[in-house]
Design a protein around this motif. Structure first.
Motif, PDB file in Angstrom:
ATOM      1  N   LEU A 124      93.642  81.488 -56.682  1.00 55.95           N
ATOM      2  CA  LEU A 124      93.656  82.101 -55.342  1.00 55.95           C
ATOM      3  C   LEU A 124      94.882  81.716 -54.522  1.00 55.95           C
TER       4      LEU A 124
ATOM      5  N   VAL B  95      91.530  87.255 -50.339  1.00 51.71           N
ATOM      6  CA  VAL B  95      90.450  88.022 -50.969  1.00 51.71           C
ATOM      7  C   VAL B  95      90.194  89.296 -50.160  1.00 51.71           C
TER       8      VAL B  95
ATOM      9  N   PHE C 102      83.411  86.729 -51.092  1.00 49.00           N
ATOM     10  CA  PHE C 102      83.499  85.924 -52.321  1.00 49.00           C
ATOM     11  C   PHE C 102      82.822  84.581 -52.070  1.00 49.00           C
TER      12      PHE C 102
ATOM     13  N   ALA D  87      88.005  83.078 -49.194  1.00 47.37           N
ATOM     14  CA  ALA D  87      86.742  82.930 -49.939  1.00 47.37           C
ATOM     15  C   ALA D  87      85.857  81.915 -49.215  1.00 47.37           C
TER      16      ALA D  87
ATOM     17  N   ALA E 245      88.260  89.550 -56.934  1.00 43.97           N
ATOM     18  CA  ALA E 245      88.059  89.265 -55.506  1.00 43.97           C
ATOM     19  C   ALA E 245      89.311  89.541 -54.684  1.00 43.97           C
ATOM     20  N   ILE E 246      90.483  89.513 -55.329  1.00 42.09           N
ATOM     21  CA  ILE E 246      91.725  89.719 -54.562  1.00 42.09           C
ATOM     22  C   ILE E 246      92.324  91.113 -54.773  1.00 42.09           C
TER      23      ILE E 246
END
Ligand code: F3S
Length: 399
Positions: A311, A316, A320, A346, A397-398
């Motif tokens: 990350l 994101v 998440f 997140a 998530a990103i």
């Protein structure tokens, strides 16, 4: 059942109403399952902690046991609760739910239960030794304790686990006995297992095979050369969920495997079966996903470090949740992983998970690496699921 003098005193109420009730539960269970006596336990794990599952009736029962003077006699920890105790507002939990959840935790605390809430107690200090009798009530953790550690536990329910905690004993039947730990079927794995999701899916495939037997046999699993803690916890969670398994043997990996030779009856699991099962766990398109969660079962520090690495420098685009035990989160704080993860947007969801939190109706599609999370998300929370390898879940998530 034959009780010791001390156990009889508990049953007669000499140690108070809660201990008496606990012993009544254990004697009833032991009688049903044909146990001749109780066996002392060294560790207890209680499930049924989320107010979302317990409701008022469950809370009332716990409060009665606490009011009745119940106190634990052995190390006892809890399964995930319905919220992160520190971060519940950021996770969208209502103040009313938080109030009720804390009443549950308070009842456990009054009984001297250690209120760390995690389904991986073996990672955070409740880690029994080989051969010890324990009473655990989290199916994934029971399977891990029996198989990977070589401790001995039946799959307890919340009340029977609490009863074991308050008395320090459990009825001696099932997986406490040598003869109940013998493998009954050989499973040959002829497939490549690369990631936690592959191990989870292997658990789905084997679990479904075991389900077809009237008397579910214990699997003796060949063809797996090595497995990390993370892969084993994933495998245990799904073989327990999809096959009700509480014990398996894997030569070279689990400690009791060498006691046995592979049973004559056997089946082979192919790569095609793993691929088909993986595909069946995905019921939506990735670009429609609105929820991402890792940590079923709860994440290790290594896994959190990997999330931070992936990350770093990104933001994101979806909700998440990173679910883990509070002590593991505290280590992540100290290592600087938490800062990187939270800067990316997140959210940590310590003490809880995406299955036991009250999130029904909030999300449509979950991306995860966990077959167990898929099972309960689609069942209990009516969310469609997408399963991917661990790193790809973070990337989802990103994106
Ligand atoms: Fe643990 Fe929740 Fe999964 S209790 S095993 S993270 S469903």
């Amino acid at each position: 059942m034959k009780l010791t003098l001390e156990e009889q005193k508990m049953l007669d109420g000499e140690y108070g109403r809660a201990t008496q009730k606990a012993m009544e539960i254990l004697v009833a269970l032991g009688t049903i399952y044909g146990a001749e006596k109780m066996v002392p336990v060294t560790s207890v794990q209680i499930a049924g902690v989320s107010y979302d599952n317990l409701g008022e009736a469950g809370l009332h029962w716990l409060s009665e046991m606490a009011d009745g003077g119940g106190k634990t006699r052995v190390l006892t920890t809890l399964n995930p609760a319905g919220m992160d105790f520190e971060n519940w507002q950021a996770l969208g939990i209502s103040a009313e739910f938080a109030r009720q959840q804390m009443r549950v935790i308070d009842a456990f605390a009054r009984m001297n239960v250690v209120t760390t809430c995690s389904c991986t107690p073996y990672l955070i200090g409740n880690s029994p030794h080989f051969g010890q009798h324990i009473a655990w009530a989290e199916s994934s953790a029971v399977c891990y304790a029996n198989s990977v550690i070589g401790a001995r536990s039946n799959r307890e329910g919340g009340p029977s686990a609490l009863a074991a905690a308050l008395t320090g004993v459990t009825p001696e039947y099932g997986f406490h006995l040598d003869e109940q730990r013998r493998p009954g079927i050989t499973i040959e794995v002829a497939a490549a297992l690369r990631d936690t999701n592959d191990f989870g899916t292997l658990g789905v495939v084997i679990g479904k095979q075991l389900e077809q037997f009237e008397q579910k046999p214990i699997a003796y699993i060949l063809g797996v050369d090595q497995a990390s803690v993370e892969q084993l916890k994933s495998f245990c969670a799904s073989i327990a969920t999809y096959g009700g398994a509480a014990l398996f043997h894997m030569p070279g990996i689990t400690p009791e495997a060498d006691r046995y030779t592979p049973p004559g009856e056997g089946i082979t699991i192919t790569q095609a079966e793993i691929d088909t099962a993986n595909a069946a766990l995905t019921s939506a398109e990735a670009d429609e996903a609105d929820f991402v969660s890792l940590g079923c079962p709860h994440l290790t520090l290594n896994e959190i470090a990997r999330i931070a690495e992936l990350l770093k420098g990104h933001q994101v685009t979806k909700e998440f949740w990173i679910t883990t035990a509070r002590p593991t989160k505290q280590m992540a704080d100290r290592m600087g992983y938490t800062r990187i993860i939270e800067e990316a947007g997140a959210k940590f969801a310590a003490d809880t998970c995406c299955v036991v939190a009250p999130i029904k109706g909030r999300f449509k599609i979950l991306v995860t690496d966990s077959a167990k999370a898929c099972y309960y998300a689609s069942g209990k929370n009516k969310i469609r699921t997408i399963i991917k390898p661990f790193d790809e879940v973070v990337l989802a998530a990103i994106q």
